[in-house]
Write an enzyme that holds these catalytic residues in place. Structure first.
Site, mmCIF file in Angstrom:
data_model
loop_
_atom_site.group_PDB
_atom_site.id
_atom_site.type_symbol
_atom_site.label_atom_id
_atom_site.label_comp_id
_atom_site.label_asym_id
_atom_site.label_seq_id
_atom_site.Cartn_x
_atom_site.Cartn_y
_atom_site.Cartn_z
ATOM 1 C CG ASP A 57 -1.977 -1.027 1.208
ATOM 2 O OD1 ASP A 57 -2.335 -1.459 0.096
ATOM 3 O OD2 ASP A 57 -2.467 -1.429 2.274
ATOM 4 C CG ASP B 147 -11.483 -1.702 -0.642
ATOM 5 O OD1 ASP B 147 -10.740 -2.698 -0.720
ATOM 6 O OD2 ASP B 147 -11.132 -0.563 -1.010
#
Length: 273
Positions: free
Chosen positions: A12, A131
């Site tokens: 990330d 998500d």
């Protein structure tokens, strides 16, 4: 033929640095993206995922230069996501050295980008990232337009809602139905992150991963919650995932990829060693 399961470290990235948080918040620095990518390649990772986690919310493009520098050091399949909105963006990322692109916010807003991307570059290049966050209900009647799961050992039900903009914006969309739609549009893989378990290190949301596996035919990458090798083993055995994404346990040196793969193999899970 038995397909080997994949272990995929996730980078990330924000402003060129790798970060890791808890439930998409409280981000801590975990190192340089290029160096970590190279390290995981040498360690025996099956693939690498690189997500520019603030590109969509900041309404900017992904850092092409960083993708190019990382791809020069990485010789395993490499997926890049964050801020990719158009077929032109997909082409730029693939040209910069990525093998696949991960579409999330842009695909929810414009599902046609999946269809167009798959048609031009092939389904194997298009990963839809979802998500998903749990929504608990007491009876199926409370959410008739959603795909509902009865929770094990509980007199409760839940469905999962899709979030975009790096987990900041709820959409009202049912996650499983969106996964089915993405598959039908041509997505070759689903990167499925449990927002409830992300960074908590208490294990993947196995009910979520299993539900996706049962409803879809494309590979499912489990993401969010790995705290030890046993969690990864459970993602494969109980969650039926095709690949397991992990960040914290690798970034901070708690376990090596080789250790995890050896333990998986001992449990009879097919691995590329």
């Amino acid at each position: 033929m038995t397909l080997t399961k994949r272990i995929i470290p996730c980078l990330d990235v924000t402003k060129g640095r790798v970060v890791k948080g808890i439930k998409f918040l409280e981000l801590k620095d975990a190192g340089d993206a290029v160096q970590l990518g190279k390290f995981y390649d040498e360690q025996g990772a099956d693939e690498l995922v690189f997500l520019d986690i603030t590109a969509s919310s900041d309404k900017r493009k992904i850092l092409i230069d960083l993708v190019e520098r990382t791809s020069e050091q990485v010789f395993i399949p490499f997926t890049v996501g964050g801020g990719i909105r158009t077929v032109k963006d997909i082409k730029e990322i693939l040209r910069a050295g990525a093998d696949k692109v991960s579409l999330n916010t842009s695909a929810v807003k414009n599902p046609n980008v999946i269809r167009e991307g798959a048609k031009i570059f092939g389904s194997q290049c298009i990963v839809t990232a979802i998500d998903a966050k749990r929504v608990y209900i007491n009876s199926p009647e409370e959410a008739k337009d959603k795909i509902i799961i009865k929770l094990q050992n509980k007199e409760k039900y839940c469905y999962w809602e899709v979030y975009i903009h790096g987990g900041r914006t709820p959409t009202g969309k049912d996650a499983i139905q969106w996964g089915i739609d993405a598959q039908n549009l041509g997505s070759g893989e689903i990167l499925l992150t449990s927002m409830d378990m992300d960074g908590v290190k208490e294990g993947y949301d196995l009910e979520l991963t299993k539900a996706f596996n049962e409803k879809l035919s494309v590979p499912i990458i489990a993401s969010g919650g790995a705290g030890n090798p046993q969690h990864i083993i459970e993602a494969f055995t109980k969650g039926k995932a095709d690949a397991a994404l992990a960040a914290s346990i690798f970034h901070f040196g708690e376990y090596t990829i080789e250790e995890v793969k050896n333990l998986c193999q001992k449990e009879g899970i097919p691995m590329r060693i």
